[in-house]
Design a protein around this motif. Structure first.
Motif, PDB file in Angstrom:
ATOM      1  N   ASP A 280     -10.671  -0.369   1.102  1.00  0.00           N
ATOM      2  CA  ASP A 280     -11.347  -0.015  -0.147  1.00  0.00           C
ATOM      3  C   ASP A 280     -11.646  -1.266  -0.969  1.00  0.00           C
ATOM      4  O   ASP A 280     -12.637  -1.327  -1.680  1.00  0.00           O
ATOM      5  CB  ASP A 280     -10.447   0.916  -0.976  1.00  0.00           C
TER       6      ASP A 280
ATOM      7  N   LEU B 105      -4.930   3.591  -2.054  1.00  0.00           N
ATOM      8  CA  LEU B 105      -6.074   2.704  -1.823  1.00  0.00           C
ATOM      9  C   LEU B 105      -5.669   1.636  -0.828  1.00  0.00           C
ATOM     10  O   LEU B 105      -4.490   1.277  -0.745  1.00  0.00           O
ATOM     11  CB  LEU B 105      -6.483   2.042  -3.142  1.00  0.00           C
ATOM     12  N   THR B 106      -6.650   1.128  -0.108  1.00  0.00           N
ATOM     13  CA  THR B 106      -6.317   0.118   0.900  1.00  0.00           C
ATOM     14  C   THR B 106      -6.969  -1.215   0.544  1.00  0.00           C
ATOM     15  O   THR B 106      -8.043  -1.268  -0.065  1.00  0.00           O
ATOM     16  CB  THR B 106      -6.816   0.566   2.292  1.00  0.00           C
TER      17      THR B 106
END
Ligand code: N01
Length: 539
Positions: free
Chosen positions: A14, A140-141
């Motif tokens: 993300d 979230l990444t």
């Protein structure tokens, strides 16, 4: 990711980087990674705005004990010239204002989600990404995880018996609500560390009655605060280049030259004069490090400094029994404390000192605190100046997992590790600002040094096209061993304080700082970089 970015967004990520924290460290990291490297950055802070430590510590009397001219960032020359302050030391509202202005200057708030706590961070080995979960339920990444959680932000509130039945108010200094008025109240303060000293000085003239519940007596020297003239401020501004050079080439980075003279190399009369001058000048680190070179390393020099301070206590405090209770019995080897007229507080009719080492706190009652002897202190408010689960406490409260699901708690069960105070083996692409085993200094210069090194390391990775970076186990072990060796050359491990984790019941005594100073720390960082990052594994 911007066109100018140095990074190639990792597949499926993300963001390029997630930054946690909006204090000095987090804010500068967002600026460096986002505006410097062009990374796409998402940042979080559990507070509703920027400030970090200085957002939460709004207790009466909160002040930095580093002088105003060097409690700030040094990298932005224009911002340095715009700096304004009134006194030799900055108050908490002034520091918050400075950080708010810093966030405005670089438009940093747009990268933050405030009021959001990071609850978990797990490294996904197959994707090479950090999965960061917040208390808002989102995950979230990002390729990089950079944490500026603060050295001292996990509050320590001892669970005293009966506390839930206390009918008055309780506040921890590190989570102080806005708008608390303690005027006319019977206030008890537990704790006499840096925070306790500040809050005691501020509350004594305000409270109807102040009861100080002191467990360990401390060595407190004058801070030497006072107004700073425009002329003086302009002098600092004109000399900033030389000032920052000196700060970064010094050990504790407080803006003064550390002494190179051993205490016992001069006569007793000369020693007395040096201590007296430092007492008049003010400053806790100054007294410990600018008087003589070996106060923190030689038992004899330490005893001379301790004896001088004890004589000052005896001279200041009128009641001999109170003076006796205020006399420290251990080495002068905790973080040095300072404050304005601290010992005079105990000459006030509305101040009582309770020695809770001799007569420990037994329990809270509905109306106050009862000691083991049965003595009771009736209180409307109890202030917990009881400190923090320092350094690693902020990390172990997050469910952090590295390679193979190893948790940070497991990794740090014998005490927190940390390569260069910033990285951790088995935790790739993870950078801590003020992590374990970093320098013990005035913090903004160390924070700046670390953030710049992190940014350089990430830039290096991106140039190499590397997917992950982490320190080798051998490099980490070597760094920890060096920190232990250096700490053992000082007297600090011999005193019971948060610096070695001694303030939290059950916490393992561990070396949590690199105590050879900012100058040597920077040299160590440079040598890692100049050697082509040989101590790290790039994948
Ligand atoms: O915390 P501390 P602090 N019963 O851990 C006592 C920074 N700081 O918030 O000494 C009774 O030093 C404890 O007693 P003892 C600075 O780095 C900077 O004051 O363990 N008492 C001690 O007196 C500083 O070093 C500024 O016996 C209990 C106190 O609580 C760091 O923050 C300003 C107790 C805790 O002292 C931490 O300072 C303020 C119990 N169960 C803080 N548990 C600046 O100027 C604990 N205590 C920038």
């Amino acid at each position: 990711m911007k066109a100018s970015s140095t990074a190639t967004r990792a597949r499926g990520a993300d963001f390029d980087a997630i930054v946690v924290g909006a204090g000095f460290g987090g804010l500068y990291a967002v600026h460096k990674l986002r505006d410097g490297l062009g990374l796409d950055v998402q940042a979080f802070d559990s507070a509703d705005d920027v400030g970090g430590t200085w957002y939460w510590n709004r207790y009466p009397g909160a002040l930095s004990d580093t002088e105003s001219y060097c409690y700030r960032f040094s990298f932005d020359k224009e911002l340095l010239q715009q700096g304004h302050w009134k006194s030799r030391y900055l108050t908490q509202p002034e520091i918050l204002d400075y950080l708010s202005g810093f966030a405005d200057r670089f438009d940093l708030r747009r990268s933050y989600q405030f009021g959001t706590k990071v609850t978990a961070a797990r490294f996904d080995e197959s994707a090479g990404l950090w999965n960061v979960t917040t208390d808002k339920g989102r995950t979230l990444t990002a390729k990089y995880l950079v944490t500026g959680l603060g050295l001292l932000s996990a509050t320590n509130k001892p669970p005293f018996k009966g506390i839930d039945g206390f009918k008055g108010e309780t506040y921890h200094t590190g989570a102080w609500p806005e708008g608390i008025d303690l005027a006319g109240k019977r206030v008890g303060v537990i704790g006499t560390g840096s925070t306790g000293v500040q809050v005691i000085i501020a509350l004594a003239p305000v409270a109807k009655h102040l009861t100080v519940l002191q467990r360990s007596a401390q060595y407190v020297v004058p801070i030497g605060n006072g107004p700073e003239s425009e002329e003086r401020i302009n002098e600092y501004k004109a000399q900033y280049e030389a000032i920052w050079k000196q700060v970064k080439e010094s050990a504790v980075a407080f803006g003064f030259a550390e002494s190179t003279v051993p205490a016992m190399s001069v006569s007793e009369a000369q020693r007395e004069r040096v201590f007296e001058d430092a007492w008049k000048r003010g400053g806790g680190f100054y007294f410990m490090f600018a008087t003589f070179s070996d106060i923190a390393t030689s038992p004899e020099a330490n005893a001379a400094a301790a004896d001088f301070i004890k004589r000052k206590i005896a001279g200041a405090v009128k009641d001999p029994d109170t003076a006796r209770k205020l006399m420290p019995t251990d080495l002068y080897a905790k973080r040095p404390l300072c404050g304005t007229d601290y010992y005079d507080v105990y000459n006030r009719a509305n101040v009582t000192l309770a020695d809770v080492k001799a007569d420990p706190i037994a329990e809270f009652t509905p109306t106050g605190i009862r000691l083991q002897s049965g003595a009771e202190h009736e209180l409307d408010v109890v202030v917990f100046a009881t400190g923090f689960d320092a350094v690693d406490g902020n990390y172990t409260r997050i469910d952090m997992r590295g390679r193979s699901g190893v948790t940070i708690r497991e990794k740090w069960k014998e005490g927190p590790l940390g390569y260069l105070g910033m990285m951790e083996s088995d935790f790739p692409n993870f950078f801590m600002i003020l992590g374990p085993n970093g320098p013990f200094t005035n913090l903004p210069p160390s924070i700046e040094t670390q953030v710049e090194w992190i940014s350089d390391t990430i830039a290096h990775m991106e140039r190499k096209g590397a997917r992950t970076v982490e320190p080798t186990q051998a490099a980490e072990d070597e760094w920890i061993a060096a920190c232990r060796t250096i700490a053992d050359m000082t007297l600090f491990p011999k005193a019971q304080s948060w610096i070695f984790g001694a303030n939290i019941p059950g916490k393992k005594n561990a070396v949590m700082f690199y105590m050879a100073g900012l100058c040597n720390y920077t040299k160590a960082l440079n040598s890692v970089k100049e050697s082509g990052y040989g101590a790290m594994i790039f994948d």
